[in-house]
Enzyme design. Structure first.
Site, PDB file in Angstrom:
ATOM      1  N   ASP A  29      20.053  -0.423  -2.455  1.00 27.50           N
ATOM      2  CA  ASP A  29      18.826  -1.209  -2.562  1.00 27.50           C
ATOM      3  C   ASP A  29      19.155  -2.690  -2.327  1.00 27.50           C
ATOM      4  OD1 ASP A  29      15.867  -0.649  -4.202  1.00 27.50           O
ATOM      5  OD2 ASP A  29      16.521  -2.719  -3.860  1.00 27.50           O
ATOM      6  N   ASN A  86       9.077   6.349  -8.011  1.00 28.84           N
ATOM      7  CA  ASN A  86       7.803   5.667  -8.265  1.00 28.84           C
ATOM      8  C   ASN A  86       6.768   6.206  -7.287  1.00 28.84           C
ATOM      9  OD1 ASN A  86       8.947   3.991 -10.269  1.00 28.84           O
ATOM     10  ND2 ASN A  86       9.693   2.567  -8.716  1.00 28.84           N
ATOM     11  N   GLY A  92       4.019   2.180  -9.608  1.00 26.09           N
ATOM     12  CA  GLY A  92       4.804   1.021  -9.197  1.00 26.09           C
ATOM     13  C   GLY A  92       5.460   1.159  -7.840  1.00 26.09           C
ATOM     14  N   GLN A  93       4.952   2.069  -7.005  1.00 22.87           N
ATOM     15  CA  GLN A  93       5.532   2.248  -5.674  1.00 22.87           C
ATOM     16  C   GLN A  93       5.142   1.074  -4.779  1.00 22.87           C
ATOM     17  OE1 GLN A  93       4.466   5.949  -3.748  1.00 22.87           O
ATOM     18  NE2 GLN A  93       5.764   5.542  -1.962  1.00 22.87           N
ATOM     19  N   SER A  94       6.149   0.413  -4.205  1.00 23.27           N
ATOM     20  CA  SER A  94       5.868  -0.753  -3.358  1.00 23.27           C
ATOM     21  C   SER A  94       6.139  -0.484  -1.881  1.00 23.27           C
ATOM     22  CB  SER A  94       6.690  -1.960  -3.823  1.00 23.27           C
ATOM     23  OG  SER A  94       8.072  -1.714  -3.689  1.00 23.27           O
ATOM     24  N   HIS A  99      10.899   7.740  -1.665  1.00 21.05           N
ATOM     25  CA  HIS A  99      12.299   7.395  -1.929  1.00 21.05           C
ATOM     26  C   HIS A  99      12.625   7.673  -3.378  1.00 21.05           C
ATOM     27  CE1 HIS A  99       9.753   3.829  -2.407  1.00 21.05           C
ATOM     28  NE2 HIS A  99      10.554   3.450  -3.394  1.00 21.05           N
ATOM     29  N   HIS A 101      15.161   6.531  -6.392  1.00 17.94           N
ATOM     30  CA  HIS A 101      16.125   5.517  -6.829  1.00 17.94           C
ATOM     31  C   HIS A 101      17.233   6.210  -7.623  1.00 17.94           C
ATOM     32  CE1 HIS A 101      13.390   1.872  -6.372  1.00 17.94           C
ATOM     33  NE2 HIS A 101      12.486   2.838  -6.400  1.00 17.94           N
TER      34      HIS A 101
HETATM   35  P1  AMP Z   1       9.510   1.096  -5.072  1.00 20.65           P
HETATM   36  O1  AMP Z   1       9.050  -0.124  -5.836  1.00 20.65           O
HETATM   37  O2  AMP Z   1       9.777   2.271  -5.934  1.00 20.65           O
HETATM   38  O3  AMP Z   1       8.603   1.396  -3.918  1.00 20.65           O
HETATM   39  O4  AMP Z   1      10.927   0.700  -4.494  1.00 20.65           O
HETATM   40  C1  AMP Z   1      11.116   0.079  -3.269  1.00 20.65           C
HETATM   41  C2  AMP Z   1      12.514  -0.418  -3.256  1.00 20.65           C
HETATM   42  O5  AMP Z   1      12.882  -0.709  -1.922  1.00 20.65           O
HETATM   43  C3  AMP Z   1      12.735  -1.711  -4.056  1.00 20.65           C
HETATM   44  O6  AMP Z   1      13.702  -1.485  -5.070  1.00 20.65           O
HETATM   45  C4  AMP Z   1      13.202  -2.697  -2.998  1.00 20.65           C
HETATM   46  O7  AMP Z   1      14.171  -3.591  -3.496  1.00 20.65           O
HETATM   47  C5  AMP Z   1      13.766  -1.781  -1.940  1.00 20.65           C
HETATM   48  N1  AMP Z   1      13.797  -2.305  -0.593  1.00 20.65           N
HETATM   49  C6  AMP Z   1      12.786  -2.874   0.096  1.00 20.65           C
HETATM   50  N2  AMP Z   1      13.185  -3.199   1.335  1.00 20.65           N
HETATM   51  C7  AMP Z   1      14.480  -2.811   1.433  1.00 20.65           C
HETATM   52  C8  AMP Z   1      15.452  -2.868   2.474  1.00 20.65           C
HETATM   53  N3  AMP Z   1      15.176  -3.409   3.679  1.00 20.65           N
HETATM   54  N4  AMP Z   1      16.694  -2.398   2.232  1.00 20.65           N
HETATM   55  C9  AMP Z   1      16.992  -1.857   1.024  1.00 20.65           C
HETATM   56  N5  AMP Z   1      16.115  -1.762   0.003  1.00 20.65           N
HETATM   57  C10 AMP Z   1      14.874  -2.243   0.208  1.00 20.65           C
END
Ligand code: AMP
Length: 113
Positions: A29, A86, A92-94, A99, A101
């Site tokens: 990450d 998430n 909290g999925q962004s 994916h 974690h």
């Molecule tokens: P979520 O909030 O569960 O959707 O997690 C998304 C994750 O993706 C976050 O922990 C971000 O730090 C990570 N993330 C976003 N862009 C990248 C990237 N280019 N390379 C690695 N991790 C990323």
């Protein structure tokens, strides 16, 4: 292709890949929340766990198997780790590409925020 994780899966933007095969990619990450913070993604675009279909059940299993493999490979399996998926707004999925974690390397609090 606008999905950032699809672009990582296709090698179009760099990532610190720790494992990959024909179905998944695992990479560190970019904003680690623990000493070990790896994401495992399917190569195919799946919006979220909620959006996955029964045809993807084996793929979901393979994502967990990959978490287990990476945890062993990175030496955190013995002390333990947390696996988080998430899902959706309240989850909290962004990033809108499924994916998991893998978080490890320190004691993790519970419940999450
Ligand atoms: P979520 O909030 O569960 O959707 O997690 C998304 C994750 O993706 C976050 O922990 C971000 O730090 C990570 N993330 C976003 N862009 C990248 C990237 N280019 N390379 C690695 N991790 C990323």
């Amino acid at each position: 292709m606008s999905c950032i994780f699809c672009r990582i899966a296709h090698g179009e933007i760099p990532a610190r890949v720790v494992f990959q095969d024909d179905r998944v990619v695992a990479f560190h990450d970019v904003s680690p929340q623990a000493p070990v913070h790896v994401l495992v993604i399917p190569r195919v675009h799946v919006e979220s766990l909620a959006a996955s279909t029964s045809e993807q059940d084996a793929l979901l299993g393979h994502i967990l198997v990959t978490v287990r493999h990476v945890a062993r490979a990175l030496g955190v399996a013995e002390n333990g780790y947390r696996t988080v998926i998430n899902t959706g707004f309240d989850g909290g999925q962004s990033v809108g590409h499924l994916h998991a974690h893998l978080l490890a390397g320190r004691p993790l609090g519970w419940p999450p925020g």
